[in-house]
Design a protein around this motif. Structure first.
Motif, PDB file in Angstrom:
ATOM      1  N   SER A 210     -25.551  -5.910  54.891  1.00 34.73           N
ATOM      2  CA  SER A 210     -26.567  -4.785  54.046  1.00 34.73           C
ATOM      3  C   SER A 210     -27.598  -4.951  55.144  1.00 34.73           C
ATOM      4  O   SER A 210     -28.513  -4.407  55.879  1.00 34.73           O
ATOM      5  CB  SER A 210     -27.299  -5.253  52.906  1.00 34.73           C
ATOM      6  N   GLU A 211     -28.207  -6.509  55.548  1.00 34.88           N
ATOM      7  CA  GLU A 211     -29.346  -6.507  56.368  1.00 34.88           C
ATOM      8  C   GLU A 211     -29.161  -6.250  58.440  1.00 34.88           C
ATOM      9  O   GLU A 211     -29.914  -5.609  58.715  1.00 34.88           O
ATOM     10  CB  GLU A 211     -30.043  -7.962  56.595  1.00 34.88           C
ATOM     11  N   LEU A 212     -27.911  -6.188  58.496  1.00 36.53           N
ATOM     12  CA  LEU A 212     -27.440  -6.028  59.549  1.00 36.53           C
ATOM     13  C   LEU A 212     -27.413  -4.756  59.752  1.00 36.53           C
ATOM     14  O   LEU A 212     -28.064  -3.856  60.787  1.00 36.53           O
ATOM     15  CB  LEU A 212     -26.168  -6.351  60.640  1.00 36.53           C
ATOM     16  N   ALA A 213     -26.741  -4.131  58.801  1.00 38.59           N
ATOM     17  CA  ALA A 213     -26.850  -2.459  58.582  1.00 38.59           C
ATOM     18  C   ALA A 213     -28.504  -1.325  58.996  1.00 38.59           C
ATOM     19  O   ALA A 213     -28.496  -1.233  59.157  1.00 38.59           O
ATOM     20  CB  ALA A 213     -25.885  -2.051  57.610  1.00 38.59           C
ATOM     21  N   LYS A 214     -29.277  -1.924  58.013  1.00 39.17           N
ATOM     22  CA  LYS A 214     -30.982  -1.225  58.082  1.00 39.17           C
ATOM     23  C   LYS A 214     -31.434  -2.079  59.183  1.00 39.17           C
ATOM     24  O   LYS A 214     -32.119  -1.233  60.041  1.00 39.17           O
ATOM     25  CB  LYS A 214     -30.884  -2.902  56.759  1.00 39.17           C
ATOM     26  N   HIS A 215     -30.497  -3.131  59.745  1.00 38.08           N
ATOM     27  CA  HIS A 215     -31.475  -3.428  60.878  1.00 38.08           C
ATOM     28  C   HIS A 215     -31.413  -2.445  62.069  1.00 38.08           C
ATOM     29  O   HIS A 215     -31.592  -1.952  63.356  1.00 38.08           O
ATOM     30  CB  HIS A 215     -31.136  -5.252  61.860  1.00 38.08           C
ATOM     31  N   ILE A 216     -29.976  -1.878  62.439  1.00 44.86           N
ATOM     32  CA  ILE A 216     -29.073  -0.858  63.264  1.00 44.86           C
ATOM     33  C   ILE A 216     -29.631   0.336  62.967  1.00 44.86           C
ATOM     34  O   ILE A 216     -29.519   0.443  64.406  1.00 44.86           O
ATOM     35  CB  ILE A 216     -27.445  -1.243  63.000  1.00 44.86           C
ATOM     36  N   GLN A 217     -29.728   0.166  61.821  1.00 43.89           N
ATOM     37  CA  GLN A 217     -30.532   1.979  61.856  1.00 43.89           C
ATOM     38  C   GLN A 217     -31.847   1.652  61.784  1.00 43.89           C
ATOM     39  O   GLN A 217     -32.156   3.080  63.008  1.00 43.89           O
ATOM     40  CB  GLN A 217     -30.413   1.949  60.072  1.00 43.89           C
ATOM     41  N   LYS A 218     -32.600   0.979  61.674  1.00 43.32           N
ATOM     42  CA  LYS A 218     -34.357   1.084  61.860  1.00 43.32           C
ATOM     43  C   LYS A 218     -34.164   0.932  63.577  1.00 43.32           C
ATOM     44  O   LYS A 218     -35.198   1.390  63.925  1.00 43.32           O
ATOM     45  CB  LYS A 218     -34.873   0.399  61.697  1.00 43.32           C
ATOM     46  N   ASN A 219     -33.899  -0.201  64.330  1.00 44.28           N
ATOM     47  CA  ASN A 219     -34.359  -0.290  65.770  1.00 44.28           C
ATOM     48  C   ASN A 219     -32.937   0.319  66.628  1.00 44.28           C
ATOM     49  O   ASN A 219     -33.082   0.450  68.219  1.00 44.28           O
ATOM     50  CB  ASN A 219     -33.743  -1.583  66.222  1.00 44.28           C
ATOM     51  N   GLU A 220     -31.542   0.597  66.759  1.00 45.85           N
ATOM     52  CA  GLU A 220     -30.823   1.729  67.246  1.00 45.85           C
ATOM     53  C   GLU A 220     -30.709   2.244  66.571  1.00 45.85           C
ATOM     54  O   GLU A 220     -29.091   3.253  66.532  1.00 45.85           O
ATOM     55  CB  GLU A 220     -29.458   1.122  67.500  1.00 45.85           C
TER      56      GLU A 220
END
Length: 327
Positions: free
Chosen positions: A53-63
């Motif tokens: 979940s953290e990875l998915a949110k990171h991708i959505q926010k930063n890329e």
């Protein structure tokens, strides 16, 4: 028809098919590598389950331009790798079919023998997603094994259009390209016209997406039109059916609303609303789908601010008349 250029057209189509196949293989390879990386990190206790979940949110926010990496799809990549890691002979085959086909097979088939059967038949017969789903539901594997029979002649006559086989939404997301729609498709044309009409009703409706993808388990579902209503502070899903009203249509729409409220709705927003639009040759039916948790006061508020049913019925009638006139 001018036959002088047939060979050139075939060369173009062949090259495009090869390009799509190559992109698909590269995408599947990426999904495998991500699944392998995450699986090993979790097995070695370096990462916990929450990291997906953290990875998915990171991708959505930063890329934000990178699509196709929701937490559900990343979990699918892990499951995909873990399903086939001990069967190296199948590794090349999974890269030769689409991700949507792969998901159907590794989520619905119980044994590795059954998975291998459908992997090979999809590659050989170029099944569409719908046809693969139908054959799994019809127990083609079991019937073939029990009968010790070869595939029927009917299956051998299936279309060998690889472009359609790989016309997968994940490929277009991977390339950050809009998914193409058939201009001749009645449903798509009507949906786009209805979208414009809804936006013309007032500034309260904010358009979110057409063919909005919902991920539930290992299956994907698509809402025709999804809006956000500023006044009601909720998501509004529109489903257009080009056939007679059936109770099953409302059941499907309620299923979508549950998924929206669970996975898309923000905590401060109200429960989602569904609007079902059905049109056959004799009548237009408009029905609202509302959450059972709504209070009578809230239901009344929703109906006050939603488009009037008669207005939507009239627009449906006009849209179909326009389509008929253009044919």
């Amino acid at each position: 028809m001018n036959n002088r250029f047939t060979d050139i057209i075939q060369l173009i189509k062949h090259s495009r098919t090869n390009a799509i196949r190559a992109v698909n293989a590269e995408m599947i390879n990426l999904y495998w590598n991500i699944g392998e990386y995450i699986s090993k990190k979790i097995e070695q206790a370096e990462w916990g389950d929450s990291v997906v979940s953290e990875l998915a949110k990171h991708i959505q926010k930063n890329e934000p331009e990178i699509k196709g990496f929701s937490d559900k799809n990343i979990w699918r990549m892990k499951q995909f790798f873990e399903t086939y890691r001990d069967f190296p002979k199948l590794s090349p085959v999974v890269r030769e079919i689409s991700w949507t086909h792969n998901m159907l097979i590794f989520s619905r088939c119980k044994t590795i023998e059954e998975k291998e059967f459908y992997l090979k038949i999809v590659k050989q017969e170029n099944y569409s997603k719908r046809e693969l789903d139908r054959q799994i539901s019809a127990s083609l594997f079991e019937r073939t094994i029990i009968g010790n029979s070869k595939l029927s002649a009917v299956l051998r006559e299936s279309s060998h259009n690889l472009t359609n086989t790989f016309k997968d939404s994940y490929v277009f997301e991977f390339l950050n390209l809009p998914e193409p729609h058939s201009e001749n498709d009645l449903q798509s044309g009507l949906v786009r016209q209805m979208k414009n009409f809804i936006l013309e009703l007032g500034k309260d409706f904010l358009f979110i997406g057409e063919e909005y993808k919902l991920q539930v388990g290992n299956s994907d579902f698509y809402i025709d039109l999804l809006f956000y209503h500023r006044g009601l502070q909720c998501l509004v899903a529109f489903e257009l059916k080009t056939d007679k009203f059936k109770p099953d249509h409302l059941g499907q729409l309620n299923f979508y609303l549950e998924a929206l409220d669970r996975d898309v709705k923000k905590p401060n927003e109200n429960p989602s609303i569904g609007v079902l639009l059905c049109k056959d040759k004799d009548s237009e039916v408009v029905e609202y789908a509302l959450s059972r948790s709504l209070s009578p006061t809230m239901v009344s508020e929703y109906k006050t601010q939603l488009p009037d049913k008669k207005l939507l019925q009239q627009k449906l009638h006009e849209l179909f008349d326009n389509e008929a006139d253009e044919k």
